[in-house]
Design a protein around this motif. Structure first.
Motif, short mmCIF file in Angstrom:
data_model
loop_
_atom_site.label_atom_id
_atom_site.label_comp_id
_atom_site.label_asym_id
_atom_site.label_seq_id
_atom_site.Cartn_x
_atom_site.Cartn_y
_atom_site.Cartn_z
N THR A 95 0.81 -1.21 0.00
CA THR A 95 0.00 0.00 0.00
C THR A 95 0.85 1.27 0.00
OG1 THR A 95 -1.87 1.09 1.10
CG2 THR A 95 -0.28 0.02 2.53
N VAL A 96 2.11 1.13 -0.44
CA VAL A 96 3.04 2.26 -0.34
C VAL A 96 2.60 3.45 -1.19
CG1 VAL A 96 4.77 1.56 -2.05
CG2 VAL A 96 5.49 2.78 -0.03
N ARG A 97 1.99 3.16 -2.34
CA ARG A 97 1.42 4.22 -3.18
C ARG A 97 0.03 3.78 -3.63
NH1 ARG A 97 6.71 3.91 -4.12
NH2 ARG A 97 6.37 2.05 -5.34
N SER A 209 7.40 11.73 6.57
CA SER A 209 6.02 12.24 6.65
C SER A 209 5.10 11.76 5.53
CB SER A 209 6.05 13.77 6.68
OG SER A 209 6.58 14.25 5.46
N TYR A 210 5.68 11.22 4.44
CA TYR A 210 4.85 10.73 3.33
C TYR A 210 4.55 9.24 3.46
CZ TYR A 210 9.59 9.36 2.24
OH TYR A 210 10.85 8.85 2.36
N CYS A 211 5.20 8.55 4.38
CA CYS A 211 5.28 7.09 4.28
C CYS A 211 4.32 6.36 5.21
CB CYS A 211 6.71 6.66 4.58
SG CYS A 211 6.95 4.90 4.29
N LEU A 311 17.28 8.93 -1.83
CA LEU A 311 17.45 10.38 -1.68
C LEU A 311 16.10 11.04 -1.34
CD1 LEU A 311 18.92 13.15 -2.23
CD2 LEU A 311 18.34 12.85 -4.63
N GLN A 312 15.08 10.66 -2.02
CA GLN A 312 13.70 11.19 -1.92
C GLN A 312 13.59 12.61 -2.48
OE1 GLN A 312 12.20 8.70 -1.55
NE2 GLN A 312 12.78 7.43 0.20
N SER A 313 14.44 13.53 -2.02
CA SER A 313 14.45 14.88 -2.59
C SER A 313 15.82 15.48 -2.38
CB SER A 313 13.39 15.76 -1.90
OG SER A 313 13.64 17.12 -2.21
N THR A 349 19.03 4.89 -6.22
CA THR A 349 18.23 5.71 -5.29
C THR A 349 16.74 5.67 -5.60
OG1 THR A 349 18.33 7.82 -4.13
CG2 THR A 349 18.25 7.94 -6.53
N ASP A 350 15.98 6.23 -4.66
CA ASP A 350 14.54 6.47 -4.86
C ASP A 350 14.32 7.97 -4.78
OD1 ASP A 350 14.05 3.73 -4.76
OD2 ASP A 350 13.42 3.75 -2.66
N ILE A 351 13.48 8.48 -5.67
CA ILE A 351 13.18 9.92 -5.65
C ILE A 351 11.66 10.10 -5.73
CG2 ILE A 351 13.42 12.11 -6.92
CD1 ILE A 351 16.17 11.00 -7.91
N THR A 380 11.94 6.60 -9.78
CA THR A 380 11.32 7.90 -9.58
C THR A 380 9.82 7.70 -9.39
OG1 THR A 380 12.97 8.74 -11.10
CG2 THR A 380 11.18 10.23 -10.56
N PHE A 381 9.30 8.24 -8.29
CA PHE A 381 7.89 8.05 -7.97
C PHE A 381 7.17 9.38 -7.92
CE2 PHE A 381 10.26 4.76 -5.57
CZ PHE A 381 9.80 3.63 -6.24
N ILE A 382 5.91 9.36 -8.35
CA ILE A 382 5.06 10.54 -8.15
C ILE A 382 4.49 10.43 -6.74
CG2 ILE A 382 2.85 11.57 -8.83
CD1 ILE A 382 3.66 11.09 -11.71
N TYR A 383 4.55 11.52 -6.01
CA TYR A 383 4.05 11.51 -4.63
C TYR A 383 2.59 11.06 -4.60
CZ TYR A 383 1.98 13.16 -0.36
OH TYR A 383 1.24 13.22 0.79
N SER A 384 2.30 10.18 -3.67
CA SER A 384 0.94 9.65 -3.53
C SER A 384 0.50 9.85 -2.08
CB SER A 384 0.98 8.17 -3.92
OG SER A 384 -0.17 7.50 -3.53
N PRO A 385 -0.51 10.69 -1.86
CA PRO A 385 -0.92 10.94 -0.46
C PRO A 385 -1.44 9.66 0.19
CG PRO A 385 -2.08 12.38 -2.02
CD PRO A 385 -1.36 11.38 -2.83
N1 5AD Z 1 4.38 8.48 -2.48
C1 5AD Z 1 5.33 8.21 -3.42
N2 5AD Z 1 6.39 7.44 -3.18
C2 5AD Z 1 6.52 6.90 -1.95
N3 5AD Z 1 7.46 6.10 -1.43
C3 5AD Z 1 7.12 5.83 -0.16
N4 5AD Z 1 5.98 6.44 0.16
C4 5AD Z 1 5.59 7.13 -0.94
C5 5AD Z 1 4.48 7.96 -1.24
N5 5AD Z 1 3.54 8.23 -0.32
C6 5AD Z 1 8.65 5.66 -2.17
C7 5AD Z 1 9.93 6.14 -1.49
C8 5AD Z 1 10.50 4.89 -0.91
C9 5AD Z 1 10.01 3.84 -1.90
C10 5AD Z 1 10.03 2.45 -1.40
O1 5AD Z 1 8.70 4.25 -2.18
O2 5AD Z 1 10.77 6.67 -2.49
O3 5AD Z 1 11.90 4.92 -0.81
#
Ligand code: 5AD
Ligand code: SF4
Length: 487
Positions: A95-97, A209-211, A311-313, A349-351, A380-385
């Motif tokens: 359920t990470v994203r 805070s996003y996780c 890295l994330q950001s 890395t993860d971003i 590279t991931f798009i932020y997912s609330p």
């Molecule tokens: N939105 C997008 N990416 C996320 N990750 C974790 N939570 C979120 C989120 N809410 C990504 C991070 C982490 C990887 C496993 O998933 O980059 O390192």
């Protein structure tokens, strides 16, 4: 990990007609023993051995959990299969994203018709998604054909739950808020003969805070190092040559144990196990990656030349809002130190792009880190609330078109960086572990190098599990075509 004779002896020592044992390990074996009779009866009734399939989403931890699930199923009398047209299908969810949730619901919806056709079929769903109440309610309402629901904390009770749904033919749901238990030595059915993951810890206390991970996987718990070494030795005896030490934040390994030990010390010990040729690990947190760890990797030829460093950001402002506890310059300094100390190391890395409040300027900072570190590869991931996380409550969520623009810039930069780094290896001979037959290109097998790079070489299935010297001939972005050369 665990020889069948030992399992058989342990099950034989349990009175299967008596009450359930109180310790968790014996209790699982007690239910496996009981299931054997029941599943054998059902198989006889069906005129074939009942089959079972796991459908796994998400990370390496989930992949390892699925090996435990299939281990219990096989010991209970099911034949493992790779298709969802099975008598027992279990979805191990992530359920990470949000797209992970959507993919699961899509797949789940598609199997309802299979259940209509097969009166023996049962469907289960477990894992991270089920630790969120909304998702359990949705499964109950929209997918009423699901027979069994459980979460991440009680996976070691799987045999008991299986027994419950098979002996009563009723539906069951068991979600726990937390656990402090680690149950050792349950059966495992490995997917690969030559490589294996090993859990070293469970949960995460970082609360980026996003996780959502700390909420669905619970508080950090480390396994006893003696159990980890015992498992490593037994895997080595079983023919495993490469292992991956698994934890959400491996740098915190060992805290809270009776005899505290650091991750660097553990890695050093694991590398000493005879028979093991390569040791990987996932995932370290940049905020507390110690110099000791860098030194242990440098001095241990068995430690893979690869560090996945999320890295994330690259923006200090965003990193602070993400609760990551490092700055852009600290990250760069760490990455360059790793490169300096460990020749040939790859850093991946993860971003995340589109974190609340992220501006074009913040993206420039991320691009700057990508250029200065020169990542060998990046996700590279798009932020997912995620519901319940602090970031989901932040007001300045970024509009989709702005996110897309930033995402494309980051993607282009990481692709370029990966291409440059990979191309620099052309002509080198490096040791590859042959992992599988290449499904796209006939007559080829796929090797993984110590630095985690993939090389496709001519060869056949007889090479699987072998370490071979490979010549890197033709760079295709972040993978190669090459050939096996004389030793
Ligand atoms: N939105 C997008 N990416 C996320 N990750 C974790 N939570 C979120 C989120 N809410 C990504 C991070 C982490 C990887 C496993 O998933 O980059 O390192
Ligand atoms: Fe999530 Fe952060 Fe823990 Fe990784 S370290 S699992 S990103 S909370």
């Amino acid at each position: 990990m665990y020889t069948d004779t030992k399992l058989e002896e342990e099950i034989a020592a349990i009175d299967l007609m008596g009450p359930e044992p109180s310790d968790e390990h014996s209790r699982e074996l007690y239910y496996i023993g009981k299931l054997r009779t029941l599943i054998a009866e059902r198989s006889k009734e069906a005129g074939r051995q009942l089959t079972a399939c796991t459908v796994t989403f998400g990370c390496q931890m989930n992949a390892r959990d699925s090996e435990k699930l299939i281990g219990i199923l096989v010991q209970s009398g099911f034949a493992p299969v790779e298709t969802e047209e099975a008598d027992f299908v279990i979805f191990n969810t992530c359920t990470v994203r949000d797209n992970a949730d959507q993919r699961t619901f899509g797949r789940l919806g598609r199997i309802s018709h299979l259940k209509k056709k097969n009166p023996y079929m049962k469907v289960a769903i477990c894992g991270c998604m089920m630790q969120e109440k909304g998702n359990v309610d949705k499964v109950r309402k929209s997918y009423p054909f699901v027979d069994l629901i459980f979460g991440t904390h009680n996976i070691y009770r799987f045999a008991q739950y299986l027994w419950e749904v098979y002996s009563t033919d009723k539906k069951a749901a068991h979600i726990w808020e937390k656990t402090d238990q680690i149950v050792e030595n349950l059966p495992v059915e490995r997917k690969f003969s030559y490589k294996s993951g090993i859990n070293i810890m469970f949960g995460c206390d970082n609360f980026c805070s996003y996780c959502i991970v700390p909420y669905v996987r619970g508080r950090e718990r480390s396994r006893d190092p003696r159990e980890i070494l015992r498992e490593t030795e037994s895997l080595a005896q079983d023919g495993v040559r490469e292992i991956m030490l698994l934890g959400q934040n491996v740098n915190s390994y060992g805290k809270g144990l009776e005899n505290p030990i650091t991750f660097a010390e553990l890695l050093d010990e694991v590398c000493k196990v005879d028979g093991i040729r390569r040791v990987r690990f996932m995932t370290p947190h940049p905020k507390d990656l110690s110099y000791d760890l860098i030194r242990v990797i440098r001095d241990n030829p068995k430690a893979a030349r690869h560090v996945h460093l999320p890295l994330q950001s690259g923006s200090d402002r965003i990193l602070k809002r993400m609760n990551r506890h490092y700055t852009k310059e600290q990250f760069i300094e760490l990455a360059l130190k790793i490169r300096e100390e460990i020749p040939d190391v790859s850093i991946t890395t993860d971003i995340i792009v589109g974190f609340p409040g992220e501006t074009a300027e913040d993206i420039e900072d991320t691009l700057d880190v990508i250029r200065r570190v020169g990542f060998d590869n990046a996700y590279t991931f798009i932020y997912s609330p995620r519901r319940g996380t602090p970031a989901a409550r932040m007001e300045d969520q970024v509009p989709e078109d702005v996110v897309k623009e930033g995402f494309n810039k980051v993607l282009t930069a990481v692709q370029e960086s990966a291409r440059t780094r990979s191309a620099a290896l052309a002509g080198r001979v490096m040791e590859g572990l042959v992992e599988e037959v290449n499904s796209q290109k006939e007559g080829y097998v796929t090797c993984r190098l110590s630095n985690n790079m993939i090389v496709h070489v001519p060869g056949d299935a007889s090479l699987i599990g072998r370490f071979v010297p490979v010549l890197l001939e033709e760079c295709r972005g972040f993978y190669y075509f090459g050939k096996i050369v004389e030793e």
